[in-house]
Structures are given as C-alpha cells and as structure tokens.
Design a protein around this motif. Structure first.
Motif, PDB file in Angstrom:
ATOM      1  N   GLY A  91       0.732  -1.224   0.075  1.00  0.00           N
ATOM      2  CA  GLY A  91      -0.506   0.046  -0.064  1.00  0.00           C
ATOM      3  C   GLY A  91       0.736   0.989   0.156  1.00  0.00           C
ATOM      4  N   ASP A  92       1.386   1.161   0.385  1.00  0.00           N
ATOM      5  CA  ASP A  92       3.199   1.923   0.828  1.00  0.00           C
ATOM      6  C   ASP A  92       3.490   2.641  -1.007  1.00  0.00           C
ATOM      7  OD1 ASP A  92       4.190  -0.018   0.763  1.00  0.00           O
ATOM      8  OD2 ASP A  92       5.033   1.133   2.778  1.00  0.00           O
ATOM      9  N   HIS A  93       3.665   1.661  -1.547  1.00  0.00           N
ATOM     10  CA  HIS A  93       3.932   1.912  -2.719  1.00  0.00           C
ATOM     11  C   HIS A  93       3.216   2.745  -3.659  1.00  0.00           C
ATOM     12  CE1 HIS A  93       7.939   0.264  -5.195  1.00  0.00           C
ATOM     13  NE2 HIS A  93       7.557   1.087  -6.462  1.00  0.00           N
ATOM     14  N   LEU A  94       3.874   3.406  -4.485  1.00  0.00           N
ATOM     15  CA  LEU A  94       3.228   4.711  -5.586  1.00  0.00           C
ATOM     16  C   LEU A  94       3.992   4.454  -6.769  1.00  0.00           C
ATOM     17  CD1 LEU A  94       2.797   7.908  -3.299  1.00  0.00           C
ATOM     18  CD2 LEU A  94       1.265   5.541  -4.361  1.00  0.00           C
ATOM     19  N   LEU A  95       3.739   4.400  -8.381  1.00  0.00           N
ATOM     20  CA  LEU A  95       4.595   4.367  -9.100  1.00  0.00           C
ATOM     21  C   LEU A  95       3.678   5.821  -9.520  1.00  0.00           C
ATOM     22  CD1 LEU A  95       2.326   1.609 -10.938  1.00  0.00           C
ATOM     23  CD2 LEU A  95       4.792   1.600  -9.931  1.00  0.00           C
ATOM     24  N   PRO A  96       5.270   5.835 -10.544  1.00  0.00           N
ATOM     25  CA  PRO A  96       5.589   7.159 -11.365  1.00  0.00           C
ATOM     26  C   PRO A  96       4.442   7.289 -12.698  1.00  0.00           C
ATOM     27  CG  PRO A  96       7.111   6.133 -11.885  1.00  0.00           C
ATOM     28  CD  PRO A  96       6.959   5.135 -10.521  1.00  0.00           C
ATOM     29  N   PRO A  97       4.653   8.161 -12.725  1.00  0.00           N
ATOM     30  CA  PRO A  97       3.729   8.870 -13.664  1.00  0.00           C
ATOM     31  C   PRO A  97       4.216   7.801 -15.130  1.00  0.00           C
ATOM     32  CG  PRO A  97       3.959  10.448 -12.109  1.00  0.00           C
ATOM     33  CD  PRO A  97       4.657   9.669 -11.796  1.00  0.00           C
ATOM     34  N   GLY A  98       3.195   7.770 -15.975  1.00  0.00           N
ATOM     35  CA  GLY A  98       4.331   6.689 -17.261  1.00  0.00           C
ATOM     36  C   GLY A  98       4.881   4.925 -16.892  1.00  0.00           C
ATOM     37  N   ALA A  99       4.717   4.942 -15.634  1.00  0.00           N
ATOM     38  CA  ALA A  99       4.728   3.981 -15.168  1.00  0.00           C
ATOM     39  C   ALA A  99       4.597   1.864 -16.431  1.00  0.00           C
ATOM     40  CB  ALA A  99       4.824   3.209 -13.184  1.00  0.00           C
TER      41      ALA A  99
END
Length: 224
Positions: free
Chosen positions: A63-71
């Motif tokens: 839950g604490d992992h965010l993908l960067p834009p365009g991933a």
C-alpha cells in the motif's frame, strides 16, 4: 474449394503463460517489488495480454508503494523487451498440435494465424516452435491499424493465406476470439484445455475443443 482454419496463438496453439509471466515479473523486480505474479495460478491473466498482467501486479503492490507517472507504458516496453529475449524458455505447444496441423493440411485445408500478439513476436515464437511454415499467413496485433475482435485482422489472415472467409472458422481460447468470430460471421471452436477449462463453455461457442486430436474431424464437418 479449400476451407481455411484460423488459429489464435497464445493459449490456443501454445501455452505461453510461463514466459509471459516471467517477463512481467522482471518488470516488477526492476521496481523492487519482487515477483508479483504466480507462474501457475496467474496463467489466465497472461492470456489477456501484457498490460493486463502489469495491472494485476500493480494491484498487489504494498500500500505504501506509488508508481511514477507513465510507469505502465515504461513497464510495457520493458516487458516486450524481456519477453522477446526469452520467448520460448517455458512455452510449449499443446499436445497434438503438430499432428493436427499435418492432418488438416493433408485434408486440403488452408492454415493461418490471427493473434493479438505483436507481429514480430508472433513470427519469432512460431519460428522458435518450429511451425511457422505450416501457416499461409500470420496477422498480429499491429499488422493492421485494428486488432481482434475487429473482424478485419481475421479477414486478412484468411485472404492472405488464399482462402475465403465464408469457408473458414476460428480456433481460439478467449472471449476476444468468440467476439471476433461473431463479427466475421464464422463459427468458433474454443479450446477447453486452457486455464479456464470447461468453464469456457460460458461463451457458447459453436464447438468446444477438448484435444487437438478432435480438430480434423471438426474441420471436415464444418468445411467439407
């Protein structure tokens, strides 16, 4: 006049799930996420394509992992690179494929492929599996501006192989194949030996194919 049998590739001629899932997991590992997809349990996801695998894996991230834009676009390109470099490590033809192709050809039928796999990858895989020369044509996801379930790739696969759509049918394994056949106005035989098993009957195909041994007789019934 010869009849034409049109084949999907992934999940129909060959079980490609292991190599597809390995390519997706390589993308997840590159982001420090480990292997998010299981080689056996997630086989069905693999047959829905690269982006479906990526999205399924993203749904299992901490839950604490965010993908960067365009991933997703970045990972999709990376997935194709990984897959192209190891396209036939785990992939195997389903039992009876080569014998069925021989028997269909001996009966005078035209054989061709229509897949939503990118054309270059599909060509490479068919060559690696040693069966490319069995098919009169091969239409991939990017051969035309449209892809299945639009009927035009199916029509092109038949016509480029020298057949006619009115004397053809599709062998596939997914709802996309069911919809493609309906759009093209031809019958479809869906295989029941893939990840869905007999549950594929929910799509009400004109025939279920339990083993490739049964295909030549079906072709005689539908095309002779």
């Amino acid at each position: 006049m010869a009849g034409t049998v049109v084949f999907d590739l992934d999940g129909t001629l060959a079980d490609t799930s292991g190599d597809l899932l390995a390519a997706a997991n390589a993308c997840f590992r590159a982001r420090g996420l480990g292997d998010l997809l299981h080689p056996q349990d997630d086989a069905l996801i693999a047959f829905h394509g690269g982006r479906a695998m990526l999205r399924a894996g993203y749904g299992r991230m901490p839950g604490d992992h965010l993908l960067p834009p365009g991933a997703e676009d970045e990972d999709f390109a990376r997935l194709l690179d990984h897959y192209g470099a190891a396209i036939a490590v785990h992939t195997r033809l389903y039992p009876g494929v080569e014998d069925a192709l021989d028997r269909l050809a001996a009966d005078g039928h035209i054989l061709t492929v229509c897949t939503n796999k990118p054309e270059a990858l599909a060509e490479a895989l068919l060559r690696e599996l040693g069966i490319r020369d069995r098919f009169g044509a091969m239409i991939g996801a990017d051969t035309l501006p449209v892809r299945k379930p639009d009927p035009r790739p199916y029509q092109a696969a038949v016509e480029q192989a020298g057949g006619t759509v009115t004397r053809s049918f599709l062998v596939g394994d997914t709802e996309t194949d069911r919809k493609t056949a309906a759009a093209a106005g031809v019958p479809v035989a869906l295989v029941s030996f893939g990840p869905e098993g007999e549950a594929i009957s929910r799509l009400a195909p004109e025939a279920l194919l339990a083993h490739f041994d049964d295909l030549p007789a079906l072709a005689r019934d539908w095309l002779d």
